[in-house]
Motif scaffolding. Sequence first.
Motif, PDB file in Angstrom:
ATOM      1  N   TRP A   1      -6.900   0.449   5.162  1.00 40.30           N
ATOM      2  CA  TRP A   1      -6.880  -0.993   4.930  1.00 40.30           C
ATOM      3  C   TRP A   1      -6.991  -1.742   6.251  1.00 40.30           C
ATOM      4  O   TRP A   1      -7.785  -2.677   6.386  1.00 40.30           O
ATOM      5  CB  TRP A   1      -5.599  -1.395   4.191  1.00 40.30           C
ATOM      6  CG  TRP A   1      -5.559  -2.846   3.831  1.00 40.30           C
ATOM      7  CD1 TRP A   1      -5.996  -3.423   2.677  1.00 40.30           C
ATOM      8  CD2 TRP A   1      -5.058  -3.922   4.640  1.00 40.30           C
ATOM      9  NE1 TRP A   1      -5.795  -4.777   2.721  1.00 40.30           N
ATOM     10  CE2 TRP A   1      -5.231  -5.114   3.914  1.00 40.30           C
ATOM     11  CE3 TRP A   1      -4.492  -3.990   5.911  1.00 40.30           C
ATOM     12  CZ2 TRP A   1      -4.850  -6.360   4.410  1.00 40.30           C
ATOM     13  CZ3 TRP A   1      -4.110  -5.229   6.417  1.00 40.30           C
ATOM     14  CH2 TRP A   1      -4.289  -6.398   5.662  1.00 40.30           C
TER      15      TRP A   1
ATOM     16  N   LEU B   1       0.809  -1.215   0.000  1.00 40.58           N
ATOM     17  CA  LEU B   1       0.000   0.000   0.000  1.00 40.58           C
ATOM     18  C   LEU B   1       0.845   1.270   0.000  1.00 40.58           C
ATOM     19  O   LEU B   1       0.313   2.365  -0.088  1.00 40.58           O
ATOM     20  CB  LEU B   1      -0.928   0.005   1.218  1.00 40.58           C
ATOM     21  CG  LEU B   1      -1.923  -1.151   1.282  1.00 40.58           C
ATOM     22  CD1 LEU B   1      -2.606  -1.188   2.635  1.00 40.58           C
ATOM     23  CD2 LEU B   1      -2.940  -1.052   0.161  1.00 40.58           C
TER      24      LEU B   1
ATOM     25  N   ARG C   1      -3.700   5.272   3.413  1.00 41.99           N
ATOM     26  CA  ARG C   1      -4.083   4.024   2.741  1.00 41.99           C
ATOM     27  C   ARG C   1      -3.931   2.831   3.687  1.00 41.99           C
ATOM     28  O   ARG C   1      -4.790   1.948   3.737  1.00 41.99           O
ATOM     29  CB  ARG C   1      -3.228   3.793   1.491  1.00 41.99           C
ATOM     30  CG  ARG C   1      -3.580   4.682   0.317  1.00 41.99           C
ATOM     31  CD  ARG C   1      -2.869   4.257  -0.959  1.00 41.99           C
ATOM     32  NE  ARG C   1      -1.419   4.287  -0.876  1.00 41.99           N
ATOM     33  CZ  ARG C   1      -0.652   5.354  -1.105  1.00 41.99           C
ATOM     34  NH1 ARG C   1      -1.221   6.506  -1.424  1.00 41.99           N
ATOM     35  NH2 ARG C   1       0.662   5.272  -1.034  1.00 41.99           N
ATOM     36  N   LYS C   2      -2.840   2.808   4.449  1.00 38.22           N
ATOM     37  CA  LYS C   2      -2.584   1.692   5.357  1.00 38.22           C
ATOM     38  C   LYS C   2      -3.602   1.659   6.494  1.00 38.22           C
ATOM     39  O   LYS C   2      -4.122   0.596   6.849  1.00 38.22           O
ATOM     40  CB  LYS C   2      -1.166   1.781   5.919  1.00 38.22           C
ATOM     41  CG  LYS C   2      -0.106   1.510   4.880  1.00 38.22           C
ATOM     42  CD  LYS C   2       1.274   1.762   5.437  1.00 38.22           C
ATOM     43  CE  LYS C   2       2.335   1.614   4.376  1.00 38.22           C
ATOM     44  NZ  LYS C   2       3.685   1.825   4.921  1.00 38.22           N
TER      45      LYS C   2
END
Length: 151
Positions: free
Chosen positions: A121, A36, A117-118
């Motif tokens: 997720w 990611l 993003r991490k």
Amino acid sequence: MSPSRTTSVTPAAPAELVAEGLLVSTVRLARRLRQLSDARLTPSQHSVMTSINRHGPLTLGALAEVERVAPPTISRVVAKLESDGLVERRTDPTDGRIVRVVVTDSGADMLAAARSRKVAWLGEHLSQLSPEDRDAVAAAIGALERLVELP
């Protein structure tokens, strides 16, 4: 995750069994999270930028200590990041002999986007776990942080 890939470790398990399960799980999680990150950065470059961002302007020597690598390695990584416009070297305002590395605005934006993003997720996938599993993950965070800080 298929049942055959699940490592079952009980709280009373010997340290070696816990270590094996932790190793497998953290390597797999780290791989997923690296996917990611911005594809332009190597894991070493991303780690260096994160350390600079987290610890503030650092000398190359201090950065090498934080990253636990040799100074020539840090010099090479910083030179590449600097040529890409993601970090820059600045003279210390109180002592002109000292040079510190800082993350540029562009570098900070890249780190923030990767972190976002991490976190998204992880949040999405954690929400799919049972409340008991989420509680277990939350309870483990402090111990994992202490483990990372051990010499």
